[in-house]
Write a protein that holds these residues in place. Structure first.
Motif, PDB file in Angstrom:
ATOM      1  N   CYS A  54       0.831  -1.204   0.000  1.00 41.81           N
ATOM      2  CA  CYS A  54       0.000   0.000   0.000  1.00 41.81           C
ATOM      3  C   CYS A  54       0.866   1.255   0.000  1.00 41.81           C
ATOM      4  O   CYS A  54       1.766   1.390   0.835  1.00 41.81           O
ATOM      5  CB  CYS A  54      -0.921   0.011   1.216  1.00 41.81           C
ATOM      6  N   VAL A  55       0.576   2.145  -0.929  1.00 40.09           N
ATOM      7  CA  VAL A  55       1.330   3.387  -1.095  1.00 40.09           C
ATOM      8  C   VAL A  55       0.411   4.569  -0.816  1.00 40.09           C
ATOM      9  O   VAL A  55      -0.663   4.686  -1.418  1.00 40.09           O
ATOM     10  CB  VAL A  55       1.898   3.490  -2.528  1.00 40.09           C
ATOM     11  N   ALA A  56       0.817   5.442   0.099  1.00 41.03           N
ATOM     12  CA  ALA A  56       0.049   6.643   0.396  1.00 41.03           C
ATOM     13  C   ALA A  56       0.502   7.775  -0.513  1.00 41.03           C
ATOM     14  O   ALA A  56       1.685   8.124  -0.539  1.00 41.03           O
ATOM     15  CB  ALA A  56       0.216   7.039   1.861  1.00 41.03           C
ATOM     16  N   ALA A  57      -0.432   8.330  -1.264  1.00 36.49           N
ATOM     17  CA  ALA A  57      -0.171   9.470  -2.141  1.00 36.49           C
ATOM     18  C   ALA A  57      -1.085  10.614  -1.689  1.00 36.49           C
ATOM     19  O   ALA A  57      -1.565  10.613  -0.559  1.00 36.49           O
ATOM     20  CB  ALA A  57      -0.420   9.079  -3.599  1.00 36.49           C
ATOM     21  N   VAL A  58      -1.296  11.591  -2.549  1.00 36.50           N
ATOM     22  CA  VAL A  58      -2.207  12.698  -2.231  1.00 36.50           C
ATOM     23  C   VAL A  58      -3.019  13.053  -3.466  1.00 36.50           C
ATOM     24  O   VAL A  58      -2.540  12.918  -4.593  1.00 36.50           O
ATOM     25  CB  VAL A  58      -1.462  13.957  -1.723  1.00 36.50           C
ATOM     26  N   TRP A  59      -4.238  13.491  -3.249  1.00 33.63           N
ATOM     27  CA  TRP A  59      -5.081  14.035  -4.317  1.00 33.63           C
ATOM     28  C   TRP A  59      -4.727  15.505  -4.450  1.00 33.63           C
ATOM     29  O   TRP A  59      -4.584  16.197  -3.440  1.00 33.63           O
ATOM     30  CB  TRP A  59      -6.543  13.852  -3.953  1.00 33.63           C
ATOM     31  N   PRO A  60      -4.555  16.019  -5.656  1.00 33.75           N
ATOM     32  CA  PRO A  60      -3.986  17.372  -5.794  1.00 33.75           C
ATOM     33  C   PRO A  60      -4.927  18.483  -5.359  1.00 33.75           C
ATOM     34  O   PRO A  60      -6.133  18.455  -5.626  1.00 33.75           O
ATOM     35  CB  PRO A  60      -3.691  17.463  -7.294  1.00 33.75           C
ATOM     36  N   LEU A  61      -4.347  19.447  -4.676  1.00 34.20           N
ATOM     37  CA  LEU A  61      -4.991  20.736  -4.444  1.00 34.20           C
ATOM     38  C   LEU A  61      -4.550  21.689  -5.556  1.00 34.20           C
ATOM     39  O   LEU A  61      -3.558  21.421  -6.247  1.00 34.20           O
ATOM     40  CB  LEU A  61      -4.578  21.287  -3.081  1.00 34.20           C
ATOM     41  N   PRO A  62      -5.238  22.802  -5.758  1.00 31.97           N
ATOM     42  CA  PRO A  62      -4.816  23.743  -6.792  1.00 31.97           C
ATOM     43  C   PRO A  62      -3.349  24.147  -6.621  1.00 31.97           C
ATOM     44  O   PRO A  62      -2.913  24.492  -5.529  1.00 31.97           O
ATOM     45  CB  PRO A  62      -5.755  24.939  -6.580  1.00 31.97           C
ATOM     46  N   GLY A  63      -2.607  24.063  -7.708  1.00 30.38           N
ATOM     47  CA  GLY A  63      -1.205  24.436  -7.693  1.00 30.38           C
ATOM     48  C   GLY A  63      -0.264  23.300  -7.372  1.00 30.38           C
ATOM     49  O   GLY A  63       0.950  23.430  -7.557  1.00 30.38           O
ATOM     50  N   GLU A  64      -0.772  22.173  -6.875  1.00 31.66           N
ATOM     51  CA  GLU A  64       0.086  21.043  -6.530  1.00 31.66           C
ATOM     52  C   GLU A  64       0.323  20.151  -7.739  1.00 31.66           C
ATOM     53  O   GLU A  64      -0.460  20.147  -8.705  1.00 31.66           O
ATOM     54  CB  GLU A  64      -0.543  20.213  -5.409  1.00 31.66           C
ATOM     55  N   VAL A  65       1.394  19.348  -7.666  1.00 32.65           N
ATOM     56  CA  VAL A  65       1.642  18.348  -8.691  1.00 32.65           C
ATOM     57  C   VAL A  65       0.486  17.344  -8.690  1.00 32.65           C
ATOM     58  O   VAL A  65       0.066  16.862  -7.642  1.00 32.65           O
ATOM     59  CB  VAL A  65       2.978  17.630  -8.434  1.00 32.65           C
ATOM     60  N   ASP A  66      -0.020  17.024  -9.856  1.00 34.91           N
ATOM     61  CA  ASP A  66      -1.163  16.132  -9.993  1.00 34.91           C
ATOM     62  C   ASP A  66      -0.676  14.678 -10.043  1.00 34.91           C
ATOM     63  O   ASP A  66      -0.053  14.261 -11.024  1.00 34.91           O
ATOM     64  CB  ASP A  66      -1.936  16.480 -11.268  1.00 34.91           C
ATOM     65  N   LEU A  67      -0.958  13.917  -8.988  1.00 35.66           N
ATOM     66  CA  LEU A  67      -0.525  12.524  -8.903  1.00 35.66           C
ATOM     67  C   LEU A  67      -1.592  11.539  -9.355  1.00 35.66           C
ATOM     68  O   LEU A  67      -1.430  10.328  -9.158  1.00 35.66           O
ATOM     69  CB  LEU A  67      -0.120  12.190  -7.456  1.00 35.66           C
ATOM     70  N   ARG A  68      -2.660  12.005  -9.966  1.00 34.60           N
ATOM     71  CA  ARG A  68      -3.743  11.076 -10.310  1.00 34.60           C
ATOM     72  C   ARG A  68      -3.294  10.026 -11.320  1.00 34.60           C
ATOM     73  O   ARG A  68      -3.715   8.870 -11.245  1.00 34.60           O
ATOM     74  CB  ARG A  68      -4.958  11.850 -10.811  1.00 34.60           C
ATOM     75  N   GLY A  69      -2.421  10.392 -12.248  1.00 30.51           N
ATOM     76  CA  GLY A  69      -1.893   9.406 -13.188  1.00 30.51           C
ATOM     77  C   GLY A  69      -1.040   8.359 -12.492  1.00 30.51           C
ATOM     78  O   GLY A  69      -1.100   7.169 -12.815  1.00 30.51           O
ATOM     79  N   LEU A  70      -0.236   8.795 -11.527  1.00 35.57           N
ATOM     80  CA  LEU A  70       0.559   7.859 -10.737  1.00 35.57           C
ATOM     81  C   LEU A  70      -0.356   6.911  -9.976  1.00 35.57           C
ATOM     82  O   LEU A  70      -0.126   5.698  -9.952  1.00 35.57           O
ATOM     83  CB  LEU A  70       1.443   8.626  -9.757  1.00 35.57           C
ATOM     84  N   CYS A  71      -1.389   7.436  -9.340  1.00 31.93           N
ATOM     85  CA  CYS A  71      -2.322   6.598  -8.580  1.00 31.93           C
ATOM     86  C   CYS A  71      -2.959   5.548  -9.487  1.00 31.93           C
ATOM     87  O   CYS A  71      -3.051   4.366  -9.117  1.00 31.93           O
ATOM     88  CB  CYS A  71      -3.401   7.462  -7.940  1.00 31.93           C
ATOM     89  N   ALA A  72      -3.399   5.957 -10.669  1.00 28.85           N
ATOM     90  CA  ALA A  72      -4.036   5.020 -11.592  1.00 28.85           C
ATOM     91  C   ALA A  72      -3.058   3.948 -12.041  1.00 28.85           C
ATOM     92  O   ALA A  72      -3.410   2.755 -12.107  1.00 28.85           O
ATOM     93  CB  ALA A  72      -4.599   5.782 -12.790  1.00 28.85           C
ATOM     94  N   GLY A  73      -1.813   4.340 -12.340  1.00 29.77           N
ATOM     95  CA  GLY A  73      -0.824   3.365 -12.783  1.00 29.77           C
ATOM     96  C   GLY A  73      -0.476   2.357 -11.708  1.00 29.77           C
ATOM     97  O   GLY A  73      -0.348   1.150 -11.981  1.00 29.77           O
ATOM     98  N   LEU A  74      -0.311   2.816 -10.476  1.00 32.22           N
ATOM     99  CA  LEU A  74      -0.016   1.893  -9.383  1.00 32.22           C
ATOM    100  C   LEU A  74      -1.187   0.945  -9.137  1.00 32.22           C
ATOM    101  O   LEU A  74      -0.993  -0.249  -8.892  1.00 32.22           O
ATOM    102  CB  LEU A  74       0.322   2.677  -8.112  1.00 32.22           C
TER     103      LEU A  74
END
Length: 201
Positions: free
Chosen positions: A64-84
């Protein structure tokens, strides 16, 4: 890799000295203004690729990997989350509790319903789970591994309750500063990933 000493909740300071508080606040203002500028083309995608490579190198599928959902101005990790998720990893996203409490992580999947939390955050309705690795967001960082966060102390408290769980900072190389102002209770991260490199402290 041996985890660094992470302070226990009783170790955490009630507050930084006033001069340190002001130094951190001034640097936060500077970094927020810097972040408002558009990043270099492709930098965010390159950062996500490097973060994914790191996970796959150190953890097996099912972890299990803890990431973050992006707030405005933050790096968007949604692609990383989907790939993992596609590769069989558990993806966890934090729920932000009232100030003074650690984050709670909930399992995410592409079909998850997202709920609004404090400070404009979003978290999934999945079950709570303990991460095997935590990606730690930051406003700024230095080569010693020190990070400047948003000032709420959430990750300090969260990591204190996860002894032995690797904590990996992530950000764009433009967020690097010569030296983050630190006090006696600030603990460096063992790794920071940028779009250009993995900084091992």
């Amino acid at each position: 890799m041996a985890a660094p000493h992470i302070p226990t909740p009783s170790d955490l300071p009630q507050s930084d000295p006033p001069a340190l508080v002001e130094a951190k606040a001034e640097l936060r203002r500077h970094l927020r203004a810097l972040r408002a500028a558009a990043p270099a083309p492709g930098a965010a995608a390159a950062l996500c690729r490097r973060m994914g490579e790191h996970v796959r190198a150190v953890l097996p599928p099912g972890a299990c990997v803890a990431a973050v959902w992006p707030l405005p101005g933050e790096v968007d990790l949604r692609g990383l989350c989907a790939g993992l998720h596609e590769d069989g990893y558990g993806v966890l996203l934090p729920e932000t509790p009232p100030r003074g409490q650690p984050l709670r992580f909930h399992r995410w999947c592409p079909e998850a319903v997202m709920h609004r939390g404090r400070f404009g955050t979003l978290h999934p309705d999945g079950p709570a789970a303990r991460p095997d690795l935590v990606f730690v967001p930051l406003l700024g960082f230095d080569r010693r591994g020190f990070r400047l966060g948003y000032g709420g102390g959430y990750y300090d408290r969260t990591l204190a309750g996860l002894p032995g769980v690797p904590a990996v900072g992530f950000g764009l190389s433009a967020q690097e500063v010569p030296a983050v102002p630190v006090g006696p209770y600030d603990v460096p991260l063992p790794l920071i990933v940028t779009e250009r490199e993995v900084i091992r402290v």
